[in-house]
Design a protein around this motif. Structure first.
Motif, PDB file in Angstrom:
ATOM      1  N   PHE A 183       0.849  -1.189   0.000  1.00 14.05           N
ATOM      2  CA  PHE A 183       0.000   0.000   0.000  1.00 14.05           C
ATOM      3  C   PHE A 183       0.887   1.241   0.000  1.00 14.05           C
ATOM      4  O   PHE A 183       1.889   1.304   0.710  1.00 14.05           O
ATOM      5  CB  PHE A 183      -0.898  -0.012   1.237  1.00 14.05           C
ATOM      6  CG  PHE A 183      -2.101   0.881   1.140  1.00 14.05           C
ATOM      7  CD1 PHE A 183      -3.168   0.545   0.318  1.00 14.05           C
ATOM      8  CD2 PHE A 183      -2.182   2.054   1.864  1.00 14.05           C
ATOM      9  CE1 PHE A 183      -4.290   1.362   0.225  1.00 14.05           C
ATOM     10  CE2 PHE A 183      -3.293   2.875   1.791  1.00 14.05           C
ATOM     11  CZ  PHE A 183      -4.346   2.530   0.965  1.00 14.05           C
ATOM     12  N   SER A 184       0.529   2.219  -0.800  1.00  8.10           N
ATOM     13  CA  SER A 184       1.303   3.451  -0.939  1.00  8.10           C
ATOM     14  C   SER A 184       1.522   4.129   0.412  1.00  8.10           C
ATOM     15  O   SER A 184       0.597   4.307   1.198  1.00  8.10           O
ATOM     16  CB  SER A 184       0.551   4.415  -1.869  1.00  8.10           C
ATOM     17  OG  SER A 184       0.999   5.735  -1.708  1.00  8.10           O
ATOM     18  N   ARG A 185       2.787   4.521   0.684  1.00  8.46           N
ATOM     19  CA  ARG A 185       3.094   5.253   1.923  1.00  8.46           C
ATOM     20  C   ARG A 185       2.339   6.595   1.944  1.00  8.46           C
ATOM     21  O   ARG A 185       1.766   6.978   2.953  1.00  8.46           O
ATOM     22  CB  ARG A 185       4.592   5.533   2.014  1.00  8.46           C
ATOM     23  CG  ARG A 185       5.498   4.336   1.804  1.00  8.46           C
ATOM     24  CD  ARG A 185       5.796   3.579   3.058  1.00  8.46           C
ATOM     25  NE  ARG A 185       7.001   2.787   2.902  1.00  8.46           N
ATOM     26  CZ  ARG A 185       7.040   1.511   2.525  1.00  8.46           C
ATOM     27  NH1 ARG A 185       5.915   0.853   2.285  1.00  8.46           N
ATOM     28  NH2 ARG A 185       8.195   0.876   2.411  1.00  8.46           N
ATOM     29  N   ARG A 186       2.374   7.304   0.812  1.00  9.50           N
ATOM     30  CA  ARG A 186       1.721   8.623   0.764  1.00  9.50           C
ATOM     31  C   ARG A 186       0.223   8.517   1.013  1.00  9.50           C
ATOM     32  O   ARG A 186      -0.362   9.314   1.753  1.00  9.50           O
ATOM     33  CB  ARG A 186       1.983   9.285  -0.605  1.00  9.50           C
ATOM     34  CG  ARG A 186       3.315   9.972  -0.715  1.00  9.50           C
ATOM     35  CD  ARG A 186       3.580  10.456  -2.131  1.00  9.50           C
ATOM     36  NE  ARG A 186       2.446  11.189  -2.699  1.00  9.50           N
ATOM     37  CZ  ARG A 186       2.156  12.454  -2.419  1.00  9.50           C
ATOM     38  NH1 ARG A 186       2.895  13.135  -1.565  1.00  9.50           N
ATOM     39  NH2 ARG A 186       1.135  13.052  -2.992  1.00  9.50           N
ATOM     40  N   GLN A 233       4.572  17.493  -0.013  1.00 13.18           N
ATOM     41  CA  GLN A 233       6.018  17.412   0.147  1.00 13.18           C
ATOM     42  C   GLN A 233       6.609  16.007   0.252  1.00 13.18           C
ATOM     43  O   GLN A 233       7.765  15.803  -0.109  1.00 13.18           O
ATOM     44  CB  GLN A 233       6.454  18.205   1.400  1.00 13.18           C
ATOM     45  CG  GLN A 233       6.080  19.668   1.375  1.00 13.18           C
ATOM     46  CD  GLN A 233       6.722  20.408   0.215  1.00 13.18           C
ATOM     47  OE1 GLN A 233       7.877  20.154  -0.135  1.00 13.18           O
ATOM     48  NE2 GLN A 233       5.987  21.323  -0.396  1.00 13.18           N
ATOM     49  N   VAL A 234       5.865  15.039   0.764  1.00 13.73           N
ATOM     50  CA  VAL A 234       6.464  13.743   1.088  1.00 13.73           C
ATOM     51  C   VAL A 234       6.462  12.822  -0.132  1.00 13.73           C
ATOM     52  O   VAL A 234       5.406  12.586  -0.729  1.00 13.73           O
ATOM     53  CB  VAL A 234       5.706  13.079   2.263  1.00 13.73           C
ATOM     54  CG1 VAL A 234       6.288  11.687   2.554  1.00 13.73           C
ATOM     55  CG2 VAL A 234       5.798  13.957   3.511  1.00 13.73           C
ATOM     56  N   PRO A 235       7.636  12.274  -0.522  1.00  8.41           N
ATOM     57  CA  PRO A 235       7.698  11.382  -1.692  1.00  8.41           C
ATOM     58  C   PRO A 235       7.302   9.953  -1.347  1.00  8.41           C
ATOM     59  O   PRO A 235       7.330   9.540  -0.192  1.00  8.41           O
ATOM     60  CB  PRO A 235       9.175  11.444  -2.094  1.00  8.41           C
ATOM     61  CG  PRO A 235       9.897  11.706  -0.811  1.00  8.41           C
ATOM     62  CD  PRO A 235       8.975  12.563   0.017  1.00  8.41           C
ATOM     63  N   GLU A 236       6.958   9.188  -2.376  1.00  6.08           N
ATOM     64  CA  GLU A 236       6.666   7.765  -2.211  1.00  6.08           C
ATOM     65  C   GLU A 236       7.977   6.982  -2.174  1.00  6.08           C
ATOM     66  O   GLU A 236       8.886   7.254  -2.951  1.00  6.08           O
ATOM     67  CB  GLU A 236       5.799   7.274  -3.382  1.00  6.08           C
ATOM     68  CG  GLU A 236       5.400   5.807  -3.286  1.00  6.08           C
ATOM     69  CD  GLU A 236       4.626   5.503  -2.020  1.00  6.08           C
ATOM     70  OE1 GLU A 236       5.108   4.677  -1.232  1.00  6.08           O
ATOM     71  OE2 GLU A 236       3.567   6.126  -1.812  1.00  6.08           O
ATOM     72  N   ARG A 296       7.507  11.651  -7.208  1.00  6.72           N
ATOM     73  CA  ARG A 296       7.082  11.728  -5.813  1.00  6.72           C
ATOM     74  C   ARG A 296       5.837  10.894  -5.563  1.00  6.72           C
ATOM     75  O   ARG A 296       5.686  10.275  -4.504  1.00  6.72           O
ATOM     76  CB  ARG A 296       6.796  13.193  -5.446  1.00  6.72           C
ATOM     77  CG  ARG A 296       6.526  13.453  -3.974  1.00  6.72           C
ATOM     78  CD  ARG A 296       5.969  14.851  -3.770  1.00  6.72           C
ATOM     79  NE  ARG A 296       4.650  14.963  -4.349  1.00  6.72           N
ATOM     80  CZ  ARG A 296       4.140  16.106  -4.814  1.00  6.72           C
ATOM     81  NH1 ARG A 296       4.834  17.206  -4.796  1.00  6.72           N
ATOM     82  NH2 ARG A 296       2.905  16.122  -5.323  1.00  6.72           N
ATOM     83  N   ASP A 297       4.951  10.840  -6.536  1.00 10.46           N
ATOM     84  CA  ASP A 297       3.693  10.111  -6.370  1.00 10.46           C
ATOM     85  C   ASP A 297       3.808   8.641  -6.787  1.00 10.46           C
ATOM     86  O   ASP A 297       2.824   7.924  -6.778  1.00 10.46           O
ATOM     87  CB  ASP A 297       2.587  10.758  -7.224  1.00 10.46           C
ATOM     88  CG  ASP A 297       2.239  12.153  -6.717  1.00 10.46           C
ATOM     89  OD1 ASP A 297       2.616  12.468  -5.577  1.00 10.46           O
ATOM     90  OD2 ASP A 297       1.616  12.914  -7.459  1.00 10.46           O
ATOM     91  N   PHE A 298       5.020   8.203  -7.179  1.00 10.98           N
ATOM     92  CA  PHE A 298       5.243   6.815  -7.599  1.00 10.98           C
ATOM     93  C   PHE A 298       4.694   5.842  -6.557  1.00 10.98           C
ATOM     94  O   PHE A 298       4.878   6.021  -5.368  1.00 10.98           O
ATOM     95  CB  PHE A 298       6.742   6.590  -7.773  1.00 10.98           C
ATOM     96  CG  PHE A 298       7.159   5.134  -7.904  1.00 10.98           C
ATOM     97  CD1 PHE A 298       7.247   4.552  -9.147  1.00 10.98           C
ATOM     98  CD2 PHE A 298       7.459   4.379  -6.793  1.00 10.98           C
ATOM     99  CE1 PHE A 298       7.647   3.239  -9.279  1.00 10.98           C
ATOM    100  CE2 PHE A 298       7.841   3.056  -6.910  1.00 10.98           C
ATOM    101  CZ  PHE A 298       7.938   2.482  -8.157  1.00 10.98           C
ATOM    102  N   ALA A 299       4.008   4.801  -7.017  1.00 12.54           N
ATOM    103  CA  ALA A 299       3.499   3.784  -6.077  1.00 12.54           C
ATOM    104  C   ALA A 299       3.520   2.443  -6.771  1.00 12.54           C
ATOM    105  O   ALA A 299       3.377   2.352  -7.971  1.00 12.54           O
ATOM    106  CB  ALA A 299       2.089   4.122  -5.641  1.00 12.54           C
TER     107      ALA A 299
END
Length: 489
Positions: A337-340, A459-462, A486-489
């Motif tokens: 599951f994506s961290r972001r 601000q927070v990257p994946e 940054r939005d990579f999942a």
């Protein structure tokens, strides 16, 4: 399509594709044992920070604590932890992750003894500072050790076990407090029994770490390639150890040509400076959710809500139970599951819970029989949201996002500021509650959580699904901050 997403032919995909697959095998049990031993540091972290929850009331009477000195006893551990986070990170860079954890276990043991036999407020503060140094070092070194030892495919769940053990330690503290407080509560010095239990896992951590290997990435960084391969053979499938060691060594060699990373070189590099600010922001956001106000002063909050002292001790176990359940769910999600997305869901839920606690405190006056149970339910919902979506993800992300040469520095600095935020909250929370009450405190937390939600969205990257070496390349080139990367999942 940007190649930075790890598509075939990209640098990130090349790093992953060069490694043999993570097949089942006996190495997994060895990896599990090593993680279990190291995460006793997390268990001690959780117990030491939360045992004060039940020990504080009887301690106040015996040591003559005021509202302010109560905050000093609580926060002295946290200020010590801030120093321990910086010192532990630097020591582990120079001396090794394993040896630092061994030293940390000694601080846990002797700090606990000082607290147990403390005759007055001043000695108690000294003992709490010693424990804080150990807690701070544990919060920095153990997640880094696990992240550097874990295969990238299961790094999230393995690194997240430390947070699982933290909440197990917190639950253990609540259960011990409830049993000891209700069975021996009428006797003097009951709080000393509560504090004494920490010596057992401290001894277990020391003995266990004697048989645990050093981090292979640390060994390679210090020119011990053959030793690193031997370690990797214990915790990787056949045929993968040497390939992974060569990959780490290649990046370490390239990295060694750069200047040594200290605060000046970090601040002078825009990308390193920005990733450091992301780490600090995550740490502060986690603390200002208000989670540790519940963990340190949960009994006091529940008594203010309307429970008597004995019932509050027992009811206080409920947040501890839901914390363990939430951490277990988080571990199951961490590798898929994506961290972001996890951060966004988590801060949304904690904001809503704080608003509802504040509204519930306004709508249900003191004396209403529903008031304590409604507030308890909402506190449990908040702790569950926090542990499921934020705590594990924050610690895992902090252990992942920094390049190798600044990993201990970046983690240490981020956790230092995290502990400072925690310490000031712990110091002034009793005074804050007596001034503005539960209602004002939780409305304030709601505003802070909303700001944290904006921060993580922008601000927070994946980091999920990338090797540490791939993340390092993306951070040092600045590509990690491109929106689609940054939005990579």
């Amino acid at each position: 399509m940007s190649t930075s997403h790890g598509q075939p032919g990209s640098p990130g995909a090349g790093l992953r594709d060069a490694l043999p697959p993570l097949t089942p095998g006996p190495y997994r049990s060895r990896l599990g044992v090593v993680a279990l031993v190291a995460t006793f540091g997390g268990l001690l972290f959780g117990y030491d920070t939360s045992v004060i929850n039940g020990a504080l009331e009887p301690m106040k009477a015996e040591l003559g604590l005021t509202d302010f000195t109560e905050g000093v006893v609580t926060s002295s551990l946290l200020f010590g932890a801030a120093v321990g986070a910086i010192g532990g990170g630097r020591l582990s860079d120079a001396w090794g992750r394993r040896k630092t954890i061994l030293l940390m276990s000694g601080f846990f043991f002797f700090g606990a003894l000082v607290c147990v036999f403390a005759p007055n407020f001043e000695v108690m503060v000294v003992g709490r500072v010693l424990l804080g140094l150990a807690v701070g070092a544990a919060s920095t070194v153990v997640p880094v050790f696990l992240a550097e030892l874990a295969p990238y495919e299961i790094r999230g769940s393995l690194s997240g076990r430390n947070e699982m053990m933290i909440v197990v330690g917190q639950l253990a503290a609540f259960v011990v407090n409830a049993i000891v407080g209700n069975v021996w509560g009428e006797y003097g010095g009951v709080w000393r029994i509560m504090l004494a239990f920490v010596t057992l896992p401290a001894a277990a951590l020391f003995i266990g770490m004697l048989r645990v290997p050093e981090s292979p990435r640390w060994l390679i960084d210090h020119g011990q390639f053959d030793e690193a391969v031997e370690v990797l053979r214990q915790v990787r499938p056949d045929g993968r150890a040497e390939a992974e060691a060569r990959q780490i060594a290649g990046l370490t060699h390239a990295d060694s040509k750069r200047e040594a990373v200290d605060w000046r070189s970090v601040l002078s590099n825009r990308w390193l400076r920005r990733i450091l600010l992301v780490g600090i922001g995550l740490g502060v956001a986690q603390q200002l959710t208000g989670i540790n106000s519940i963990m340190y002063y949960g009994q006091s909050i529940l008594r203010e809500a309307g429970f008597d002292q004995s019932t509050a001790l027992i009811a206080n176990i409920a947040p501890g139970v839901i914390a363990v359940v939430g951490a277990f769910i988080a571990l199951r999600m961490m590798d898929s599951f994506s961290r972001r997305r996890t951060f966004i869901i988590g801060f949304t839920l904690t904001t809503v819970c704080h608003l509802l606690i504040g509204i519930g405190s306004l709508v249900l006056p003191v004396g209403n029989p529903l008031r304590p149970w409604v507030i308890l339910f909402l506190v449990v919902a908040f702790v569950g949201s926090m542990q499921t979506f934020l705590n594990v993800a924050v610690w895992v992300t902090l252990s992942e996002i920094f390049p190798l040469k600044m990993r201990a520095f970046g983690m240490g600095t981020s956790v230092f500021v995290l502990w400072l935020a925690n310490a000031f909250l712990g110091l002034y929370f009793p005074t804050l509650v007596s001034t503005v009450g539960i209602t004002g405190c939780f409305f304030g937390f709601a505003v802070i959580n909303l700001l944290a939600l904006v921060f993580v969205r922008t601000q927070v990257p994946e980091t999920r699904g990338r090797t540490l070496e791939e993340l390092e390349e993306a951070v040092t080139s600045g590509r990690i901050f491109d929106k689609e990367v940054r939005d990579f999942a």
